[in-house]
Design a protein around this motif. Structure first.
Motif, mmCIF file in Angstrom:
data_model
loop_
_atom_site.group_PDB
_atom_site.id
_atom_site.type_symbol
_atom_site.label_atom_id
_atom_site.label_comp_id
_atom_site.label_asym_id
_atom_site.label_seq_id
_atom_site.Cartn_x
_atom_site.Cartn_y
_atom_site.Cartn_z
ATOM 1 N N ALA A 34 5.112 7.749 26.649
ATOM 2 C CA ALA A 34 4.569 6.523 26.065
ATOM 3 C C ALA A 34 5.235 5.295 26.666
ATOM 4 O O ALA A 34 4.577 4.287 26.956
ATOM 5 C CB ALA A 34 4.763 6.554 24.550
ATOM 6 N N LYS A 35 6.534 5.364 26.871
ATOM 7 C CA LYS A 35 7.271 4.246 27.452
ATOM 8 C C LYS A 35 6.793 3.971 28.874
ATOM 9 O O LYS A 35 6.606 2.812 29.279
ATOM 10 C CB LYS A 35 8.771 4.569 27.452
ATOM 11 N N LYS A 36 6.572 5.028 29.640
ATOM 12 C CA LYS A 36 6.094 4.865 31.018
ATOM 13 C C LYS A 36 4.708 4.232 31.031
ATOM 14 O O LYS A 36 4.430 3.323 31.840
ATOM 15 C CB LYS A 36 6.058 6.229 31.715
ATOM 16 N N ALA A 37 3.818 4.677 30.130
ATOM 17 C CA ALA A 37 2.470 4.112 30.066
ATOM 18 C C ALA A 37 2.522 2.650 29.634
ATOM 19 O O ALA A 37 1.780 1.803 30.161
ATOM 20 C CB ALA A 37 1.616 4.922 29.100
ATOM 21 N N ALA A 38 3.388 2.345 28.689
ATOM 22 C CA ALA A 38 3.515 0.958 28.222
ATOM 23 C C ALA A 38 4.038 0.059 29.328
ATOM 24 O O ALA A 38 3.534 -1.054 29.538
ATOM 25 C CB ALA A 38 4.448 0.910 27.014
ATOM 26 N N GLU A 39 5.041 0.520 30.066
ATOM 27 C CA GLU A 39 5.614 -0.292 31.139
ATOM 28 C C GLU A 39 4.599 -0.546 32.252
ATOM 29 O O GLU A 39 4.586 -1.627 32.851
ATOM 30 C CB GLU A 39 6.866 0.396 31.684
ATOM 31 N N ALA A 40 3.746 0.459 32.520
ATOM 32 C CA ALA A 40 2.697 0.262 33.530
ATOM 33 C C ALA A 40 1.727 -0.819 33.074
ATOM 34 O O ALA A 40 1.284 -1.664 33.864
ATOM 35 C CB ALA A 40 1.954 1.577 33.772
ATOM 36 N N TRP A 41 1.417 -0.828 31.773
ATOM 37 C CA TRP A 41 0.503 -1.847 31.242
ATOM 38 C C TRP A 41 1.174 -3.219 31.229
ATOM 39 O O TRP A 41 0.546 -4.227 31.536
ATOM 40 C CB TRP A 41 0.058 -1.461 29.833
ATOM 41 N N PHE A 42 2.459 -3.270 30.914
ATOM 42 C CA PHE A 42 3.177 -4.547 30.925
ATOM 43 C C PHE A 42 3.186 -5.138 32.334
ATOM 44 O O PHE A 42 3.012 -6.341 32.520
ATOM 45 C CB PHE A 42 4.617 -4.360 30.435
ATOM 46 N N GLU A 43 3.377 -4.283 33.331
ATOM 47 C CA GLU A 43 3.365 -4.755 34.718
ATOM 48 C C GLU A 43 1.986 -5.289 35.074
ATOM 49 O O GLU A 43 1.841 -6.333 35.715
ATOM 50 C CB GLU A 43 3.753 -3.624 35.667
ATOM 51 N N HIS A 44 0.956 -4.563 34.642
ATOM 52 C CA HIS A 44 -0.426 -4.986 34.876
ATOM 53 C C HIS A 44 -0.682 -6.356 34.250
ATOM 54 O O HIS A 44 -1.241 -7.261 34.879
ATOM 55 C CB HIS A 44 -1.358 -3.932 34.274
ATOM 56 N N LYS A 45 -0.244 -6.532 33.001
ATOM 57 C CA LYS A 45 -0.434 -7.805 32.317
ATOM 58 C C LYS A 45 0.382 -8.916 32.977
ATOM 59 O O LYS A 45 -0.072 -10.048 33.107
ATOM 60 C CB LYS A 45 -0.034 -7.676 30.844
ATOM 61 N N GLY A 46 1.597 -8.601 33.399
ATOM 62 C CA GLY A 46 2.451 -9.591 34.036
ATOM 63 C C GLY A 46 1.887 -10.111 35.332
ATOM 64 O O GLY A 46 2.164 -11.237 35.740
ATOM 65 N N ARG A 47 1.055 -9.293 35.987
ATOM 66 C CA ARG A 47 0.422 -9.714 37.230
ATOM 67 C C ARG A 47 -0.915 -10.412 36.992
ATOM 68 O O ARG A 47 -1.635 -10.728 37.927
ATOM 69 C CB ARG A 47 0.181 -8.494 38.124
ATOM 70 N N GLY A 48 -1.243 -10.602 35.733
ATOM 71 C CA GLY A 48 -2.490 -11.300 35.422
ATOM 72 C C GLY A 48 -3.665 -10.400 35.181
ATOM 73 O O GLY A 48 -4.811 -10.849 35.149
ATOM 74 N N GLY A 49 -3.435 -9.088 35.028
ATOM 75 C CA GLY A 49 -4.527 -8.145 34.815
ATOM 76 C C GLY A 49 -5.168 -8.301 33.451
ATOM 77 O O GLY A 49 -4.599 -8.864 32.519
ATOM 78 N N THR A 50 -6.398 -7.789 33.320
ATOM 79 C CA THR A 50 -7.138 -7.886 32.071
ATOM 80 C C THR A 50 -6.571 -6.957 31.015
ATOM 81 O O THR A 50 -5.967 -5.930 31.325
ATOM 82 C CB THR A 50 -8.626 -7.544 32.300
ATOM 83 N N SER A 51 -6.799 -7.325 29.747
ATOM 84 C CA SER A 51 -6.367 -6.478 28.636
ATOM 85 C C SER A 51 -7.392 -5.396 28.333
ATOM 86 O O SER A 51 -7.097 -4.439 27.631
ATOM 87 C CB SER A 51 -6.154 -7.333 27.375
ATOM 88 N N GLU A 52 -8.608 -5.555 28.850
ATOM 89 C CA GLU A 52 -9.662 -4.583 28.571
ATOM 90 C C GLU A 52 -9.431 -3.296 29.356
ATOM 91 O O GLU A 52 -8.816 -3.292 30.412
ATOM 92 C CB GLU A 52 -11.023 -5.159 28.967
ATOM 93 N N THR A 53 -9.960 -2.206 28.804
ATOM 94 C CA THR A 53 -9.940 -0.933 29.509
ATOM 95 C C THR A 53 -11.197 -0.851 30.359
ATOM 96 O O THR A 53 -12.308 -0.696 29.840
ATOM 97 C CB THR A 53 -9.886 0.247 28.524
ATOM 98 N N ILE A 54 -11.049 -0.993 31.653
ATOM 99 C CA ILE A 54 -12.181 -0.975 32.582
ATOM 100 C C ILE A 54 -12.231 0.376 33.278
ATOM 101 O O ILE A 54 -11.273 0.787 33.933
ATOM 102 C CB ILE A 54 -12.057 -2.094 33.635
ATOM 103 N N THR A 55 -13.332 1.077 33.117
ATOM 104 C CA THR A 55 -13.496 2.362 33.782
ATOM 105 C C THR A 55 -14.054 2.174 35.193
ATOM 106 O O THR A 55 -14.534 1.092 35.549
ATOM 107 C CB THR A 55 -14.453 3.266 32.995
ATOM 108 N N VAL A 56 -13.988 3.240 35.973
ATOM 109 C CA VAL A 56 -14.567 3.201 37.319
ATOM 110 C C VAL A 56 -16.067 2.918 37.219
ATOM 111 O O VAL A 56 -16.626 2.167 38.030
ATOM 112 C CB VAL A 56 -14.301 4.526 38.059
#
Length: 394
Positions: A76-98
């Motif tokens: 869970a911590k690894k998944a959260a940190e990946a999302w935090f990095e995504h958000k920190g780079r300006g990524g969207t909060s939505e879950t976008i599928t392929v």
């Protein structure tokens, strides 16, 4: 009192409630755990505090129930940190599928390049991407291993040689590297568009996995001389014959020729405007008078938006429409079975090069680069060079 979520024993002591228990991982980054009942596995989530906007978006990470209880916190911590990095780079909060990224990219192409190119792209993505396991996958969970597995499946998919034959008579062959590159480029383009749109903040999953196969477009060797091309045109059905003759007269890509409308031809000046092509920007070709007369005849009594070269039912030609008739015409004319529409383009380019036309002009007529012409046709200039050197002899 600070909450500790890393120990199983501490999590088991937490009282069930609707609100999550939060543990701070870093400034503005919180890992949450929620238990609705004493018997539930519990759900993990992440919360990010945006210092600039003041927003505090949340993301559900799942239960990680497939893991042992001791391993769930780390996952869970690894998944959260990946999302935090995504958000920190300006990524969207939505879950976008392929799949959603596919739809967004097709819509972008439709608005930028028109319906025809969007339809072609949509068909390619539907066949190779939306029918695969990647379609339902969130972009954030796309990995290099998963993309490589998709690429391997694409490369292994056979190609039906005679799609118009009865199913029991159809034959297949291995997919050529050039075909793999073409189909792979659609996925690479949509993922790059997703990166530009900030649906994802890294191209690590596909940067290497979707790298093109080098030298996949091998030199075409089948050449039809003028007499063979004439026989092919004469053996073709009446609706496909004009298309084949046009391919023999102007070195266009078959798809570009099939996309021409009556409005593409300036009958008064004998100028053809080619738009639907790999070359990108529209280009204008001044036709010789005899060729212009042939094109004028195809445009006669048609509306400007009508296909310049149409099937018997009035629809524009496409590769799925001309494959069968050309194969049948080649057999009737006694030509090699590997004769295809591109054979005529290759033969026309070959004649232009061996006829002494400079490679820059050939490239402009063909809608490609001088480097490509040099790579695939430069060897044909060897005889001209030898003749030129011979004239220098004293």
């Amino acid at each position: 009192m600070a909450i500790r979520l890393d120990k199983v024993s501490d999590r088991e002591k937490l009282k069930p409630r609707n609100a999550p228990y939060w543990q701070r991982l870093d400034r503005g980054c919180m890992l949450g755990f929620r238990k609705l009942t004493a018997q539930s596995t519990g759900t993990w989530m992440a919360r990010y505090s945006d210092a600039e906007s003041g927003e505090r978006p949340k993301k559900s990470l799942g239960e990680f129930g497939e893991l042992l209880p001791n391993d769930r916190y780390s996952a869970a911590k690894k998944a959260a940190e990946a999302w935090f990095e995504h958000k920190g780079r300006g990524g969207t909060s939505e879950t976008i599928t392929v799949k959603a990224a596919c739809e967004a990219y097709v819509a972008h192409v439709r608005s930028e390049k028109g319906e025809r190119q969007a339809a072609d792209l949509s068909a390619r993505l539907t066949r190779w991407v939306l029918s695969s396991k990647l379609a339902a996958l969130p972009l954030s969970k796309l990995t290099e291993a998963k993309v490589k597995a998709w690429r391997a499946a694409l490369a292994a998919a056979p190609v039906v040689v005679n799609p118009y034959a009865a199913s029991e008579q159809q034959e297949s062959r291995a997919r050529a590297p050039s075909s793999v590159n073409r189909d792979m480029s659609a996925l690479r383009a949509l993922l790059n568009h997703a990166l530009d749109a900030r649906f994802v903040t890294s191209d690590a999953a596909w940067r290497v996995a979707l790298r093109s196969i080098k030298r996949a477009d091998g030199r075409r060797t089948l050449y039809l001389d003028r007499e063979q091309r004439r026989r092919l045109v004469e053996a073709a059905p009446s609706d496909v014959a004009p298309l084949l003759r046009a391919l023999a007269l102007v070195p266009l890509r078959p798809g570009a020729l099939g996309a021409l409308t009556v409005a593409s031809l300036d009958s008064r000046l004998g100028v053809l405007t080619v738009g639907h092509d790999k070359a990108g920007q529209d280009r204008r070709i001044k036709l010789p008078e005899a060729t212009a007369d042939f094109f004028r005849a195809q445009a006669r009594n048609k509306l400007p938006a009508a296909p310049l070269f149409a099937r018997a039912d009035g629809k524009p030609w496409s590769k799925d429409g001309w494959k069968g008739p050309i194969k049948a015409a080649a057999a009737a004319a006694g030509l090699p079975p590997e004769t295809v529409a591109y054979t005529l383009r290759h033969s026309a380019i070959t004649d232009l090069v061996t006829g002494g036309l400079d490679l820059l002009t050939v490239a402009q007529l063909a809608g490609t680069s001088v480097a490509m012409i040099e790579r695939h046709y430069g060897h044909l200039r060897a005889d001209h060079a030898a003749q030129a050197l011979e004239r220098l002899a004293l």
